[in-house]
Design a protein around this motif. Sequence first.
Motif, PDB file in Angstrom:
ATOM      1  N   ALA A 188      23.005 -22.282  -2.185  1.00 41.05           N
ATOM      2  CA  ALA A 188      24.548 -22.615  -1.248  1.00 41.05           C
ATOM      3  C   ALA A 188      24.261 -23.227  -2.007  1.00 41.05           C
ATOM      4  O   ALA A 188      24.033 -23.990  -3.486  1.00 41.05           O
ATOM      5  N   VAL A 189      26.288 -23.759  -2.815  1.00 41.16           N
ATOM      6  CA  VAL A 189      27.172 -24.752  -3.110  1.00 41.16           C
ATOM      7  C   VAL A 189      27.315 -25.356  -2.368  1.00 41.16           C
ATOM      8  O   VAL A 189      28.162 -25.306  -1.164  1.00 41.16           O
ATOM      9  N   LYS A 191      29.731 -14.653  -2.295  1.00 40.06           N
ATOM     10  CA  LYS A 191      28.330 -14.170  -2.255  1.00 40.06           C
ATOM     11  C   LYS A 191      27.392 -15.306  -2.271  1.00 40.06           C
ATOM     12  O   LYS A 191      25.920 -14.930  -1.358  1.00 40.06           O
ATOM     13  N   VAL A 192      27.634 -16.534  -2.778  1.00 44.06           N
ATOM     14  CA  VAL A 192      27.282 -17.861  -2.377  1.00 44.06           C
ATOM     15  C   VAL A 192      28.025 -19.003  -1.001  1.00 44.06           C
ATOM     16  O   VAL A 192      28.801 -18.627  -1.840  1.00 44.06           O
ATOM     17  N   PRO A 193      26.549 -18.810  -0.235  1.00 43.74           N
ATOM     18  CA  PRO A 193      27.743 -19.530   0.762  1.00 43.74           C
ATOM     19  C   PRO A 193      28.737 -21.081   0.175  1.00 43.74           C
ATOM     20  O   PRO A 193      27.755 -21.747  -1.088  1.00 43.74           O
ATOM     21  N   LEU A 194      29.631 -21.538   0.374  1.00 42.38           N
ATOM     22  CA  LEU A 194      29.685 -23.104  -0.102  1.00 42.38           C
ATOM     23  C   LEU A 194      29.811 -23.665   0.807  1.00 42.38           C
ATOM     24  O   LEU A 194      30.898 -23.186   2.228  1.00 42.38           O
ATOM     25  N   SER A 233      22.542 -27.957  10.438  1.00 46.64           N
ATOM     26  CA  SER A 233      23.478 -27.162  11.048  1.00 46.64           C
ATOM     27  C   SER A 233      23.550 -25.575  10.317  1.00 46.64           C
ATOM     28  O   SER A 233      23.061 -24.435  10.348  1.00 46.64           O
ATOM     29  N   PHE A 234      23.279 -25.767   8.864  1.00 45.50           N
ATOM     30  CA  PHE A 234      23.419 -24.311   8.432  1.00 45.50           C
ATOM     31  C   PHE A 234      22.177 -24.196   8.158  1.00 45.50           C
ATOM     32  O   PHE A 234      21.727 -23.425   7.913  1.00 45.50           O
ATOM     33  N   MET A 235      21.047 -25.173   7.545  1.00 42.18           N
ATOM     34  CA  MET A 235      19.723 -24.397   7.600  1.00 42.18           C
ATOM     35  C   MET A 235      19.399 -23.815   9.070  1.00 42.18           C
ATOM     36  O   MET A 235      18.303 -22.444   8.581  1.00 42.18           O
ATOM     37  N   LYS A 268      16.569 -19.461   4.702  1.00 40.60           N
ATOM     38  CA  LYS A 268      15.757 -19.182   3.075  1.00 40.60           C
ATOM     39  C   LYS A 268      16.946 -19.673   1.829  1.00 40.60           C
ATOM     40  O   LYS A 268      16.973 -19.929   0.936  1.00 40.60           O
ATOM     41  N   ALA A 269      18.128 -20.543   2.135  1.00 38.56           N
ATOM     42  CA  ALA A 269      18.962 -20.654   1.446  1.00 38.56           C
ATOM     43  C   ALA A 269      18.520 -22.877   0.292  1.00 38.56           C
ATOM     44  O   ALA A 269      19.717 -23.659   1.215  1.00 38.56           O
ATOM     45  N   LYS A 270      17.792 -22.247   0.277  1.00 37.84           N
ATOM     46  CA  LYS A 270      16.749 -23.895  -0.335  1.00 37.84           C
ATOM     47  C   LYS A 270      17.653 -24.146  -1.272  1.00 37.84           C
ATOM     48  O   LYS A 270      16.875 -25.888  -1.669  1.00 37.84           O
ATOM     49  N   ARG A 271      18.336 -23.322  -2.609  1.00 41.62           N
ATOM     50  CA  ARG A 271      18.543 -23.773  -3.572  1.00 41.62           C
ATOM     51  C   ARG A 271      19.832 -24.386  -3.801  1.00 41.62           C
ATOM     52  O   ARG A 271      20.822 -23.473  -3.302  1.00 41.62           O
TER      53      ARG A 271
END
Lengths: 404, 285
Positions: free
Chosen positions: A225-226, A250-253, A159-161, A166-169
């Motif tokens: 993402a964390v 800034k970075v999704p949690l 779901s998140f992807m 683009k949040a692959k790291r």
Amino acid sequence: MSRSSRRHILKAGGAMAVLGFPAIVRAQAKEIVILGLWDQTGAFADVGPINDRGMRMALEERGMMILGRPVKYITRDGATQAGTSTRRVEEAVDGDGAKFVVGPWSSGVALAVSEVAKRKKVVHLFSGGTEDISGARCHRYSFQWAASPYTAAKTVVDSFMEANPKAKRWHLLVADYAFGWSVEKYIKEVGKAHGLEFVGADRHPLGEREFSNYVQKAAANRPDAVAMINFGGDAVSGAREMFNFGLTPKVPLIMTWSSGVEELVQLSPEIRQNVWVGSNFYYTADTPGAKAFVKNYQAKFGNPPGYAPSAAYSMTRLLLAGFDKAGSAEVQDVVKALEGIEINDIVGPMRMDAATHQNIRPYFFMRCKQKGAMKHETDFADIISTGDAPLPKEYAACKDIGGF
Amino acid sequence: MSFVAAQILNGIATGMLYALMGLGLSLVTGILNIPNFAHGALFAIGAYLLATVAVAIGNFWIALLIAPVGVALLGLAIEYAGIRRLYAAGHDYQLLFTFGLALILSESIILIWGPIGSSYLPPAILRGGADLGFTMYPKYRLFVMMAAGVLVFATWLFLEKTRYGAIMRAGIENKEMVSLLGIDIQKLFTVAFGLGAWLAGIAGALTAPIRGLNPGMGPDMLGIAFVVVALGGLGNLLGAIAAGLIIGVAQALVAAYWTEASTVVIYAVMAVILLVRPQGLFGIR
């Protein structure tokens, strides 16, 4: 005391023995004793009382009766410790005649309680993040209500992807015990299909309160993402520190396995920005069961239910459905009835897998709302997807559930 | 290298808070000769008072002044109404009293503020990060590091360079002698307890925006404060400051390379140092 009065007393005592005691014995035999093992002290002291609320509501819906017999609901404090919990369960089984146990809340403690259930041959229902109860340490008497860690990981990652291709790291922050390890394993496994790169995976002790060191380390890895795989106070402290260090929004949690309401209410709307939440239950679930339960719970306690009371409520309803199906309160009959049982409950359709005792059921994934979009104080998030993909056979560690 | 420097900086920031907690506990422990189990609860009350007052009046800075004073007054009341009456009864009773008091205060927090935790954000001017060249670091943590440093230094100056501070240190060393010199030892105890409570209160107030509020925050911090006192040497104020910093930095550095051990390192460092110096870093007894 005269001889005659002593004789009177002895006669009366005899009459009691003949008439009264069998009556008491009959009453005890008719009662079905169910134990709620809910922590009132220790790390989950704040959760036990709300677990109890949920369980009590499920029993009260039936007027504290099942199969025409009264239910005697007893609770014990497991103190969030394996030693105390197992002792209290044994006392309740031997001393109070409890044959059905619901709880506790901690995965590590529940594994010890599951062993007692196996030895004492009593039904045990549990909800938590360890895969071992329906995996490597499965047996006929214990049942897992929560979604499998695989189901949770697949729902969250997919779901998140879909929303953030683009949040692959990813950087992982994992609670260092049974639950954290299980979910971490499947996050990494499911992540392969999306080409995820795990730039860091730090484990922290249960009950950690100083998250600055972990967050600084996460920031140094510059992740897209964390994802946190922790629970309760740990998750709240971690999310707060992520915000303090300017990582979120800034970075999704991602809070992978969250209690939902109970955690989100502790975070201010600013901290909840760009926070994504996976949970076994969220109170806006669009099911008839959830609507009725949430309405009653809010009327009674003022706030919506989170995962803890909801799990206790639904586990108890599952057990009661087992009694109904079995038409019996004998342990083995109830176990057989629960195996393969299908009911539509607060989370939606549930099926208890007979081979592993793992509940096959939907897992929820939410996105927290911006402060301005919240319609009321507890309007924390929108459910954006649910998933119920069961654990693939190649991962299943429960090869043989065994006999009685 | 910049990563290690950032971790050390973070360790110092956390360590300053530990030092502040340890300093208050060390003062009370040194003067009264008993570990004050209620020190953690006073820390938590400081945090809750800050958030309550700040929300009520809409000003963080005034709340930061008021909250520790409230805790100090509570400390004075505890000493005056409770501990003072137990001096004659001996240490066991005082110990039991502070232990019971810790439980009562923790439960009172739940009764007043509820069992569920909450977050309190730093004031707007201190939100977000500051670019230090080698790392981005939260402005509020930098403020706390400096504020705690100033407070620790001011407390040390008071105890080392003022007449009353000298009397207090003498009280730690030898109560009977101080009493024989005609100094009101009762008053000294009350002031020391109040000062210790004030230090716990301000540590709690400063921590609220970092760690939020929850009823368990007192016991969480109390364990670390005891380690700081034992490591620094019972009643040794300079030792408490050094020990707070050592624990904070050790925790940060271990978390950089072996996160699972970041809690256990606190106790491991204490065990190793106490094996070599059983009296603590600066202790003499």
